[in-house]
Design an enzyme around this catalytic site. Structure first.
Site, PDB file in Angstrom:
ATOM      1  N   ALA A  63      -5.762   6.504   0.740  1.00  0.00           N
ATOM      2  CA  ALA A  63      -4.729   5.536   1.107  1.00  0.00           C
ATOM      3  C   ALA A  63      -3.458   6.337   1.397  1.00  0.00           C
ATOM      4  O   ALA A  63      -3.295   7.460   0.911  1.00  0.00           O
ATOM      5  CB  ALA A  63      -4.505   4.572  -0.046  1.00  0.00           C
ATOM      6  N   GLY A 108      -9.229   6.580  -1.309  1.00  0.00           N
ATOM      7  CA  GLY A 108      -9.674   5.469  -0.453  1.00  0.00           C
ATOM      8  C   GLY A 108     -10.670   5.913   0.612  1.00  0.00           C
ATOM      9  O   GLY A 108     -11.446   5.101   1.117  1.00  0.00           O
ATOM     10  N   GLU A 111     -13.894   5.886  -1.084  1.00  0.00           N
ATOM     11  CA  GLU A 111     -14.214   4.478  -1.357  1.00  0.00           C
ATOM     12  C   GLU A 111     -14.660   3.727  -0.105  1.00  0.00           C
ATOM     13  O   GLU A 111     -15.571   2.906  -0.151  1.00  0.00           O
ATOM     14  CB  GLU A 111     -12.993   3.795  -1.996  1.00  0.00           C
ATOM     15  CG  GLU A 111     -12.737   4.303  -3.417  1.00  0.00           C
ATOM     16  CD  GLU A 111     -11.378   3.877  -3.956  1.00  0.00           C
ATOM     17  OE1 GLU A 111     -10.366   4.087  -3.258  1.00  0.00           O
ATOM     18  OE2 GLU A 111     -11.333   3.335  -5.060  1.00  0.00           O
ATOM     19  N   GLU A 131      -7.192   9.971  -7.832  1.00  0.00           N
ATOM     20  CA  GLU A 131      -6.137   9.016  -8.201  1.00  0.00           C
ATOM     21  C   GLU A 131      -5.485   9.276  -9.540  1.00  0.00           C
ATOM     22  O   GLU A 131      -4.272   9.093  -9.688  1.00  0.00           O
ATOM     23  CB  GLU A 131      -6.697   7.571  -8.184  1.00  0.00           C
ATOM     24  CG  GLU A 131      -6.901   6.997  -6.795  1.00  0.00           C
ATOM     25  CD  GLU A 131      -8.251   7.341  -6.190  1.00  0.00           C
ATOM     26  OE1 GLU A 131      -8.953   8.216  -6.721  1.00  0.00           O
ATOM     27  OE2 GLU A 131      -8.613   6.729  -5.170  1.00  0.00           O
TER      28      GLU A 131
HETATM   29  N1  DAK Z   1      -1.426   9.899   2.694  1.00  0.00           N
HETATM   30  C1  DAK Z   1      -0.465  10.198   3.610  1.00  0.00           C
HETATM   31  N2  DAK Z   1      -0.430  11.350   4.290  1.00  0.00           N
HETATM   32  C2  DAK Z   1      -1.407  12.244   4.051  1.00  0.00           C
HETATM   33  C3  DAK Z   1      -2.456  11.985   3.128  1.00  0.00           C
HETATM   34  C4  DAK Z   1      -2.433  10.734   2.424  1.00  0.00           C
HETATM   35  N3  DAK Z   1      -3.399  10.383   1.565  1.00  0.00           N
HETATM   36  N4  DAK Z   1      -3.259  13.059   3.109  1.00  0.00           N
HETATM   37  C5  DAK Z   1      -2.728  13.942   3.989  1.00  0.00           C
HETATM   38  N5  DAK Z   1      -1.618  13.468   4.553  1.00  0.00           N
HETATM   39  C6  DAK Z   1      -0.760  14.101   5.551  1.00  0.00           C
HETATM   40  C7  DAK Z   1       0.083  15.194   4.901  1.00  0.00           C
HETATM   41  O1  DAK Z   1       1.240  14.657   4.285  1.00  0.00           O
HETATM   42  C8  DAK Z   1       0.420  16.061   6.096  1.00  0.00           C
HETATM   43  O2  DAK Z   1       1.437  15.440   6.824  1.00  0.00           O
HETATM   44  P1  DAK Z   1       2.651  16.310   7.491  1.00  0.00           P
HETATM   45  O3  DAK Z   1       3.272  17.035   6.371  1.00  0.00           O
HETATM   46  O4  DAK Z   1       1.959  17.205   8.475  1.00  0.00           O
HETATM   47  O5  DAK Z   1       3.526  15.269   8.113  1.00  0.00           O
HETATM   48  C9  DAK Z   1      -0.854  15.968   6.939  1.00  0.00           C
HETATM   49  O6  DAK Z   1      -1.562  14.797   6.491  1.00  0.00           O
HETATM   50  C10 DAK Z   1      -1.760  17.169   6.736  1.00  0.00           C
HETATM   51  O7  DAK Z   1      -2.010  17.311   5.348  1.00  0.00           O
HETATM   52  P2  DAK Z   1      -1.812  18.693   4.555  1.00  0.00           P
HETATM   53  O8  DAK Z   1      -0.729  19.515   5.181  1.00  0.00           O
HETATM   54  O9  DAK Z   1      -1.661  18.372   3.116  1.00  0.00           O
HETATM   55  O10 DAK Z   1      -3.222  19.400   4.852  1.00  0.00           O
HETATM   56  P3  DAK Z   1      -3.968  20.446   3.931  1.00  0.00           P
HETATM   57  O11 DAK Z   1      -5.089  20.973   4.751  1.00  0.00           O
HETATM   58  O12 DAK Z   1      -3.010  21.438   3.330  1.00  0.00           O
HETATM   59  O13 DAK Z   1      -4.560  19.587   2.721  1.00  0.00           O
HETATM   60  C11 DAK Z   1      -5.680  17.657   1.711  1.00  0.00           C
HETATM   61  C12 DAK Z   1      -5.532  18.584   2.957  1.00  0.00           C
HETATM   62  C13 DAK Z   1      -6.606  16.508   2.096  1.00  0.00           C
HETATM   63  C14 DAK Z   1      -6.313  18.473   0.573  1.00  0.00           C
HETATM   64  C15 DAK Z   1      -4.275  17.164   1.286  1.00  0.00           C
HETATM   65  O14 DAK Z   1      -3.638  16.612   2.434  1.00  0.00           O
HETATM   66  C16 DAK Z   1      -4.329  16.126   0.223  1.00  0.00           C
HETATM   67  O15 DAK Z   1      -4.532  16.466  -0.962  1.00  0.00           O
HETATM   68  N6  DAK Z   1      -4.090  14.868   0.601  1.00  0.00           N
HETATM   69  C17 DAK Z   1      -3.992  13.770  -0.326  1.00  0.00           C
HETATM   70  C18 DAK Z   1      -5.348  13.404  -0.822  1.00  0.00           C
HETATM   71  C19 DAK Z   1      -5.278  12.317  -1.847  1.00  0.00           C
HETATM   72  O16 DAK Z   1      -4.727  12.478  -2.943  1.00  0.00           O
HETATM   73  N7  DAK Z   1      -5.847  11.155  -1.497  1.00  0.00           N
HETATM   74  C20 DAK Z   1      -5.948  10.049  -2.376  1.00  0.00           C
HETATM   75  C21 DAK Z   1      -4.814   9.162  -2.120  1.00  0.00           C
HETATM   76  S1  DAK Z   1      -4.750   7.913  -3.366  1.00  0.00           S
HETATM   77  C22 DAK Z   1      -4.999   0.551  -4.509  1.00  0.00           C
HETATM   78  C23 DAK Z   1      -6.118   0.712  -3.833  1.00  0.00           C
HETATM   79  C24 DAK Z   1      -6.477   1.953  -3.399  1.00  0.00           C
HETATM   80  C25 DAK Z   1      -5.710   3.036  -3.596  1.00  0.00           C
HETATM   81  C26 DAK Z   1      -4.568   2.861  -4.234  1.00  0.00           C
HETATM   82  C27 DAK Z   1      -4.170   1.633  -4.681  1.00  0.00           C
HETATM   83  N8  DAK Z   1      -4.618  -0.738  -5.064  1.00  0.00           N
HETATM   84  C28 DAK Z   1      -5.657  -1.669  -5.359  1.00  0.00           C
HETATM   85  C29 DAK Z   1      -3.259  -1.047  -5.263  1.00  0.00           C
HETATM   86  C30 DAK Z   1      -6.141   4.310  -3.101  1.00  0.00           C
HETATM   87  C31 DAK Z   1      -5.477   5.410  -3.452  1.00  0.00           C
HETATM   88  C32 DAK Z   1      -5.735   6.681  -2.793  1.00  0.00           C
HETATM   89  O17 DAK Z   1      -6.517   6.815  -1.878  1.00  0.00           O
END
Ligand code: DAK
Length: 274
Positions: A63, A108, A111, A131
């Protein structure tokens, strides 16, 4: 649409989440557009769907953390509902959906892949539920679907540790059905990328599904999904009803007549205009 592409290849529809700069992270617009895309699938001609992410690096990196970071409790709830509604729409979509996981499938992203019927992935795929490191629980069904797909112990380990796993481990624990590699020639040159081969494998699988009797395939999906929610006695009744539902359909009559009749041309002719 801004972030979702839809392409029809014969009886197979391909949905691509196209937000490569943010690694195809799911923001509200992506979720709205996915929902709209599913609503517009022409079920008269489309018999299987493929869901993938744009590019070679990421399927869906979760997400959108930027959008979520400023949400109030009420807005967080609304965002969660939007996501859950789309994921359930995919899970209960009448025709099979194959997730072609072409890289990161985190939070997400993992998921949404689990809301599909079948997952195949490229060799560079990475799965995880990070998360708890962000101070939240998996909120798009991760605690429920992961525990049902792999063992509860393995799901708990992945969720509590927030440790990502690579494609081969995802295959070993049954999270994906197949891992697809790039093709490399004898000189070590990549002649087809893992993404290209992944899409070819997904399209081949979808085309195989699409060749089978559509009502029977739909009823199988419903029987498996609904049956898994109840005990075996109730599940068998669900199966009976969906089995019975296939009879008197043209698919059933044609399929059985074709098997039984030695004169295949006659059967083809008889069903030509139906
Ligand atoms: N959201 C927004 N932007 C993201 C992103 C994300 N999840 N993942 C990557 N990006 C963006 C980065 O900010 C970066 O943007 P710029 O800086 O270039 O503007 C661009 O994508 C490239 O990412 P990186 O520079 O970080 O690339 P790397 O190769 O260094 O790293 C990575 C890749 C996938 C390991 C890293 O980007 C990363 O760790 N990303 C986050 C992964 C993550 O934690 N995902 C889980 C998100 S939490 C809910 C329901 C569902 C959810 C929540 C609430 N409710 C019922 C309320 C779900 C939650 C989630 O999914």
């Amino acid at each position: 649409m801004e972030f979702v592409l839809y392409e029809e290849k014969g009886a197979v529809g391909i949905i691509t989440i196209n937000r490569e700069k943010a690694l195809n992270a799911l923001n509200s617009t992506v979720l709205d557009e996915l929902s709209e895309t599913l609503d517009n699938v022409n079920l008269d001609v489309t018999r299987a769907l493929i869901l993938t992410g744009a590019g070679e690096k990421s399927f869906v990196a979760g997400a959108d953390i930027g959008e979520m970071s400023t949400l109030t409790k009420k807005e967080g709830e609304a965002f969660g509902k939007k996501g859950n509604d789309v994921f359930r729409k995919l899970e209960t979509f009448p025709i099979p959906v194959i997730a072609a996981v072409n890289g990161f499938a985190l939070g997400g992203g993992c998921e949404i892949a689990m809301s599909c019927d079948i997952r195949i992935c490229s060799e560079n795929a990475v799965f995880g539920q990070p998360e708890v490191g962000l101070g939240i629980t998996p909120g798009f069904g991760g605690t429920q679907r992961l525990a049902r797909l792999v063992s509860p112990g393995m799901a708990k380990q992945m969720i509590y540790t927030a440790r990502n796993i690579k494609a081969n481990e995802a295959y070993r624990i049954g999270l994906v059905n197949e891992v697809v590699s790039a093709t490399v020639d004898e000189a070590g040159n990549v002649t087809a990328s893992a993404k290209e081969n992944l899409m070819a494998a997904a399209e081949k699988m979808a085309a195989t599904i699409a060749k089978n009797a559509p009502i029977a395939v739909r009823n199988c999906k419903k029987a498996i999904n609904d049956g898994l929610q109840v005990n075996m006695d109730e599940a068998i009744v669900i199966e009976e009803k969906l089995f019975g539902d296939c009879f008197e359909t043209e698919d059933q009559r044609y399929g059985m007549a074709f098997f039984l009749d030695k004169n295949k041309d006659k059967v083809k002719e008889a069903f030509k205009n139906k």
